[in-house]
Design a protein around this motif. Structure first.
Motif, mmCIF file in Angstrom:
data_model
loop_
_atom_site.group_PDB
_atom_site.id
_atom_site.type_symbol
_atom_site.label_atom_id
_atom_site.label_comp_id
_atom_site.label_asym_id
_atom_site.label_seq_id
_atom_site.Cartn_x
_atom_site.Cartn_y
_atom_site.Cartn_z
ATOM 1 N N GLN A 27 -94.890 -24.939 -102.067
ATOM 2 C CA GLN A 27 -94.995 -26.176 -101.285
ATOM 3 C C GLN A 27 -94.079 -27.258 -101.853
ATOM 4 O O GLN A 27 -94.486 -28.411 -102.069
ATOM 5 N N SER A 28 -92.827 -26.865 -102.095
ATOM 6 C CA SER A 28 -91.824 -27.795 -102.606
ATOM 7 C C SER A 28 -91.051 -28.420 -101.452
ATOM 8 O O SER A 28 -90.907 -27.819 -100.382
ATOM 9 N N ALA A 29 -90.538 -29.602 -101.681
ATOM 10 C CA ALA A 29 -89.831 -30.339 -100.633
ATOM 11 C C ALA A 29 -88.527 -29.655 -100.263
ATOM 12 O O ALA A 29 -87.869 -29.019 -101.101
ATOM 13 N N ASN A 30 -88.153 -29.798 -98.995
ATOM 14 C CA ASN A 30 -86.860 -29.288 -98.543
ATOM 15 C C ASN A 30 -85.775 -30.329 -98.788
ATOM 16 O O ASN A 30 -86.005 -31.368 -99.427
ATOM 17 N N GLU A 31 -84.573 -30.089 -98.256
ATOM 18 C CA GLU A 31 -83.450 -31.002 -98.506
ATOM 19 C C GLU A 31 -83.483 -32.243 -97.629
ATOM 20 O O GLU A 31 -82.616 -33.110 -97.738
ATOM 21 N N CYS A 32 -84.469 -32.327 -96.759
ATOM 22 C CA CYS A 32 -84.617 -33.507 -95.896
ATOM 23 C C CYS A 32 -85.742 -34.415 -96.371
ATOM 24 O O CYS A 32 -86.037 -35.439 -95.739
ATOM 25 N N GLY A 33 -86.405 -34.022 -97.453
ATOM 26 C CA GLY A 33 -87.505 -34.828 -97.967
ATOM 27 C C GLY A 33 -88.854 -34.468 -97.379
ATOM 28 O O GLY A 33 -89.861 -35.127 -97.671
ATOM 29 N N GLY A 34 -88.888 -33.422 -96.546
ATOM 30 C CA GLY A 34 -90.149 -32.971 -95.964
ATOM 31 C C GLY A 34 -90.498 -31.595 -96.493
ATOM 32 O O GLY A 34 -90.158 -31.252 -97.628
ATOM 33 N N TYR A 35 -91.145 -30.805 -95.655
ATOM 34 C CA TYR A 35 -91.547 -29.462 -96.046
ATOM 35 C C TYR A 35 -91.147 -28.473 -94.969
ATOM 36 O O TYR A 35 -90.970 -28.829 -93.801
ATOM 37 N N SER A 36 -91.009 -27.235 -95.380
ATOM 38 C CA SER A 36 -90.537 -26.219 -94.454
ATOM 39 C C SER A 36 -91.508 -26.003 -93.304
ATOM 40 O O SER A 36 -92.712 -26.227 -93.416
ATOM 41 N N THR A 37 -90.955 -25.561 -92.199
ATOM 42 C CA THR A 37 -91.735 -25.222 -91.013
ATOM 43 C C THR A 37 -91.570 -23.728 -90.723
ATOM 44 O O THR A 37 -90.729 -23.051 -91.322
ATOM 45 N N LEU A 38 -92.354 -23.240 -89.789
ATOM 46 C CA LEU A 38 -92.202 -21.850 -89.379
ATOM 47 C C LEU A 38 -90.803 -21.596 -88.829
ATOM 48 O O LEU A 38 -90.217 -20.535 -89.049
ATOM 49 N N THR A 39 -90.257 -22.583 -88.135
ATOM 50 C CA THR A 39 -88.906 -22.441 -87.590
ATOM 51 C C THR A 39 -87.888 -22.306 -88.707
ATOM 52 O O THR A 39 -87.015 -21.421 -88.675
ATOM 53 N N GLY A 40 -87.979 -23.167 -89.716
ATOM 54 C CA GLY A 40 -87.041 -23.113 -90.832
ATOM 55 C C GLY A 40 -87.111 -21.790 -91.562
ATOM 56 O O GLY A 40 -86.081 -21.177 -91.875
ATOM 57 N N LEU A 41 -88.322 -21.323 -91.828
ATOM 58 C CA LEU A 41 -88.500 -20.051 -92.537
ATOM 59 C C LEU A 41 -87.994 -18.874 -91.697
ATOM 60 O O LEU A 41 -87.372 -17.948 -92.216
ATOM 61 N N THR A 42 -88.250 -18.928 -90.401
ATOM 62 C CA THR A 42 -87.817 -17.838 -89.524
ATOM 63 C C THR A 42 -86.297 -17.765 -89.448
ATOM 64 O O THR A 42 -85.711 -16.667 -89.477
ATOM 65 N N LEU A 43 -85.644 -18.915 -89.388
ATOM 66 C CA LEU A 43 -84.179 -18.924 -89.361
ATOM 67 C C LEU A 43 -83.609 -18.440 -90.693
ATOM 68 O O LEU A 43 -82.592 -17.739 -90.718
ATOM 69 N N ALA A 44 -84.257 -18.812 -91.795
ATOM 70 C CA ALA A 44 -83.802 -18.342 -93.105
ATOM 71 C C ALA A 44 -83.921 -16.823 -93.190
ATOM 72 O O ALA A 44 -83.018 -16.144 -93.707
ATOM 73 N N ARG A 45 -85.013 -16.267 -92.696
ATOM 74 C CA ARG A 45 -85.183 -14.818 -92.715
ATOM 75 C C ARG A 45 -84.181 -14.139 -91.769
ATOM 76 O O ARG A 45 -83.617 -13.085 -92.097
ATOM 77 N N LEU A 46 -83.953 -14.733 -90.603
ATOM 78 C CA LEU A 46 -82.969 -14.188 -89.659
ATOM 79 C C LEU A 46 -81.586 -14.166 -90.291
ATOM 80 O O LEU A 46 -80.812 -13.228 -90.082
ATOM 81 N N CYS A 47 -81.284 -15.179 -91.090
ATOM 82 C CA CYS A 47 -80.007 -15.226 -91.797
ATOM 83 C C CYS A 47 -79.855 -14.000 -92.694
ATOM 84 O O CYS A 47 -78.825 -13.310 -92.658
ATOM 85 N N TYR A 48 -80.875 -13.703 -93.480
ATOM 86 C CA TYR A 48 -80.834 -12.561 -94.397
ATOM 87 C C TYR A 48 -80.703 -11.245 -93.628
ATOM 88 O O TYR A 48 -79.870 -10.393 -93.956
ATOM 89 N N ASP A 49 -81.512 -11.090 -92.594
ATOM 90 C CA ASP A 49 -81.477 -9.848 -91.819
ATOM 91 C C ASP A 49 -80.125 -9.651 -91.143
ATOM 92 O O ASP A 49 -79.630 -8.519 -91.042
ATOM 93 N N THR A 50 -79.519 -10.739 -90.687
ATOM 94 C CA THR A 50 -78.200 -10.669 -90.038
ATOM 95 C C THR A 50 -77.134 -10.220 -91.028
ATOM 96 O O THR A 50 -76.270 -9.400 -90.701
ATOM 97 N N LEU A 51 -77.202 -10.736 -92.250
ATOM 98 C CA LEU A 51 -76.245 -10.329 -93.280
ATOM 99 C C LEU A 51 -76.341 -8.830 -93.547
ATOM 100 O O LEU A 51 -75.321 -8.129 -93.613
ATOM 101 N N LEU A 52 -77.554 -8.333 -93.718
ATOM 102 C CA LEU A 52 -77.732 -6.917 -94.021
ATOM 103 C C LEU A 52 -77.244 -6.037 -92.876
ATOM 104 O O LEU A 52 -76.647 -4.976 -93.100
#
Length: 278
Positions: A96-121
């Motif tokens: 539960q650490s802050a993101n780069e915008c001063g808030g906290y991650s959302t399901l959208t942010g996490l899903t896009l981060a995971r999509l990024c990894y899957d796309t690379l592979l």
């Protein structure tokens, strides 16, 4: 228009002038174009601080034919930067650490981060081959999107952790300055996986990807002498500065732990190189 340094300079300049900024990246070597952050280095090339702008770029315009014409090492380095996005996002969510915008991650942010990894592979190797032949293919388009958009939104919305802190620490060593941001982030990610006791199969998967795509998996791959513990300790110390994202990882992070993890990451990389070369 240009690469990461030109893009970050433009973002800071526009912010101080109070005008919108339009970004036209000519390489896909980092996720800088979409973010509202800009990294500041000293004249000697050592990481200094992150400057946060009041708004993100208004437009990011990417011509994939321009990206395809650029040296392949830039695209591969961009994959190294993007590779860390999911793992750092996951760490920030868990603690539960802050993101780069001063808030906290959302399901959208996490899903896009995971999509990024899957796309690379899924598309990374094919995109590299396309770039080597200076052609635009669906795989190249997907990797450009991952490097620039998915990683940019993913890290900013979900946060940074060990991989980028180790990168920042490594910039204290002059011998790393000829290596690209994403190349050092990739080794920082491997260090972070050892540091946080990631599952062996997960660690092996990241090594597999890095080896297959041409990202460094050893300290010598980024110009560093692994035997020089004193210099490595300098990098580890800088990686653990109070403001660093490494403290978004679970547990107390110390220079001693980071030094050990860097050595462990290098040892595994060297062992795998030896086995593959045999």
């Amino acid at each position: 228009m240009g690469g990461g340094k030109a893009v970050d300079t433009a973002k800071i300049t526009a912010d101080r002038a109070g005008i919108p900024v339009l970004i036209v990246p000519t390489i896909a070597s980092t996720d800088a174009p979409c973010s509202g952050c800009a990294v500041i280095y000293t004249e000697e090339g050592v990481f200094q601080t992150v400057s946060y702008q009041r708004m993100n770029p208004q437009v990011v315009l990417v011509d994939t034919e321009v990206i395809a014409a650029a040296p392949t090492r830039f695209l591969v380095a961009g994959m190294g930067d993007a590779l860390a996005t999911w793992f750092e996002a996951r760490s920030c969510e868990r603690t539960q650490s802050a993101n780069e915008c001063g808030g906290y991650s959302t399901l959208t942010g996490l899903t896009l981060a995971r999509l990024c990894y899957d796309t690379l592979l899924r598309y990374g190797p094919d995109a590299k081959r396309a770039n080597q032949r200076k052609i635009v293919t669906p795989a190249l388009n997907h990797i450009v999107e991952a490097n620039i958009l998915l990683s940019g939104i993913g890290f900013e919305s979900s946060g940074l952790a060990a991989a980028h802190s180790v990168h920042n620490g490594l910039t204290a060593l002059e011998e790393t300055h000829s290596y690209y941001h994403g190349e050092k982030v990739a080794f920082g990610l491997l260090t972070g996986l050892h540091l946080t006791d990631a599952p062996p199969e997960e660690i092996a998967g990241v090594y597999d990807f890095c080896e297959g795509i041409g990202l460094p998996t050893t300290l010598s791959g980024i110009g560093v002498d692994a035997a020089d513990r004193e210099r490595l300790a300098r990098a580890a110390q800088k990686a653990c500065a109070p403001q660093e994202g490494i403290h978004h990882e679970a547990g107390a992070m110390t220079p001693e732990k980071v030094l050990s993890a860097m050595i462990a990451a290098d040892a595994m990389g060297c062992d795998r190189e030896a086995r593959h070369g045999a």
